[in-house]
Design an enzyme around this catalytic site. Structure first.
Site, PDB file in Angstrom:
ATOM      1  N   VAL A   1       0.919  -1.263  -0.013  1.00 22.17           N
ATOM      2  CA  VAL A   1       0.071  -0.145   0.172  1.00 22.17           C
ATOM      3  C   VAL A   1       0.554   1.211   0.010  1.00 22.17           C
ATOM      4  O   VAL A   1       0.589   2.199  -0.690  1.00 22.17           O
ATOM      5  CB  VAL A   1      -1.156   0.101   1.193  1.00 22.17           C
ATOM      6  CG1 VAL A   1      -1.786   1.271   1.356  1.00 22.17           C
ATOM      7  CG2 VAL A   1      -1.984  -1.261   0.897  1.00 22.17           C
ATOM      8  N   CYS A   2       2.005   1.093   0.750  1.00 20.83           N
ATOM      9  CA  CYS A   2       2.976   2.346   0.794  1.00 20.83           C
ATOM     10  C   CYS A   2       3.360   2.780  -0.676  1.00 20.83           C
ATOM     11  O   CYS A   2       3.736   3.831  -0.798  1.00 20.83           O
ATOM     12  CB  CYS A   2       4.032   2.374   1.753  1.00 20.83           C
ATOM     13  SG  CYS A   2       3.284   1.963   3.460  1.00 20.83           S
ATOM     14  N   THR A   3       3.722   1.520  -1.278  1.00 22.90           N
ATOM     15  CA  THR A   3       4.296   1.898  -2.642  1.00 22.90           C
ATOM     16  C   THR A   3       3.347   2.379  -3.666  1.00 22.90           C
ATOM     17  O   THR A   3       3.637   3.260  -4.328  1.00 22.90           O
ATOM     18  CB  THR A   3       4.981   0.399  -3.247  1.00 22.90           C
ATOM     19  OG1 THR A   3       6.020  -0.102  -2.093  1.00 22.90           O
ATOM     20  CG2 THR A   3       5.661   0.597  -4.804  1.00 22.90           C
TER      21      THR A   3
END
Length: 163
Positions: free
Chosen positions: A58-60
Site C-alpha cells: 500500500v505504501c508503494t
C-alpha cells in the site's frame, strides 16, 4: 505518577487537525540532508503524508500515486513530503527504485509522528496526510490505512479549494 504520564502522552486527542499550526521539526531526508520545516512554511503549501514502511504494497502504491500526480501538485505550488520511520538509506533506495521526485524524511524515533499525533493501528504506524497552507495552518487531514491512493485525490481536492 501514572496520571501525569497519561496527561502528557500523545493520544488520539493530541492529533493535529484542521486549524492547527503545523509543528516545527527537523529530520534527515533521503539524501542525508537536514530538512527544517521552518525553511518552507510561509513559502508554499505543503502536503505532508505519514506512511508505515518503504517498499510495502500500500505504501508503494501511495508513493507512486503521489509521483504520478506530482505535476498537479507543482501546479498548486505544493511541496510533497513523505515521512516514515525507515532510515535514510531505505528512503534513498525507495525513492530511486520508484523514481520519486519528492522529499522523503526519516523519523526513526517516531518523534515527528508523535508530534503530529498520528495514530497507530495495532502495531502498524498510521497513514495520515496533512495539507498545510502558505501560512503554516493545517487546512485538511485525511486518515486511511487501506487506500493509499485516496490520500492523493484528497490532497489535490484540498489544494484546489485553497486556490
Amino acid at each position: 505518577m501514572a496520571a501525569f504520564f497519561q496527561f502528557w502522552s500523545p493520544s488520539a486527542d493530541a492529533q493535529i487537525k484542521a486549524g492547527d499550526k503545523v509543528p516545527e521539526f527537523k529530520l534527515q531526508d533521503q539524501n542525508g540532508n537536514t530538512f527544517d520545516i521552518a525553511t518552507v512554511v510561509g513559502k508554499q503549501p505543503l502536503v505532508i503524508y505519514f506512511y508505515p514502511k518503504d517498499e510495502t504494497s500500500v505504501c508503494t502504491k501511495e508513493a507512486c500515486s503521489f509521483r504520478d500526480s506530482y505535476e498537479d501538485f507543482k501546479k498548486y505550488g505544493a511541496m510533497v513530503i513523505g515521512i516514515s520511520s525507515d532510515n535514510v538509506a531505505s528512503h534513498k533506495s525507495f525513492a530511486t527504485h520508484h523514481n520519486l521526485p519528492f522529499t522523503l524524511l526519516s523519523d526513526p524515533d517516531q518523534k515527528v509522528r508523535k508530534l503530529f499525533g498520528v495514530p497507530k493501528t495495532f502495531v502498524i504506524p498510521g497513514r495520515v496526510t496533512y495539507i498545510v497552507d502558505k501560512k503554516g495552518v493545517v487546512v485538511h487531514t485525511f486518515n486511511s490505512m487501506k487506500d493509499g491512493e485516496k490520500h492523493v485525490t484528497e490532497s489535490l481536492e484540498a489544494l484546489k479549494k485553497m486556490n
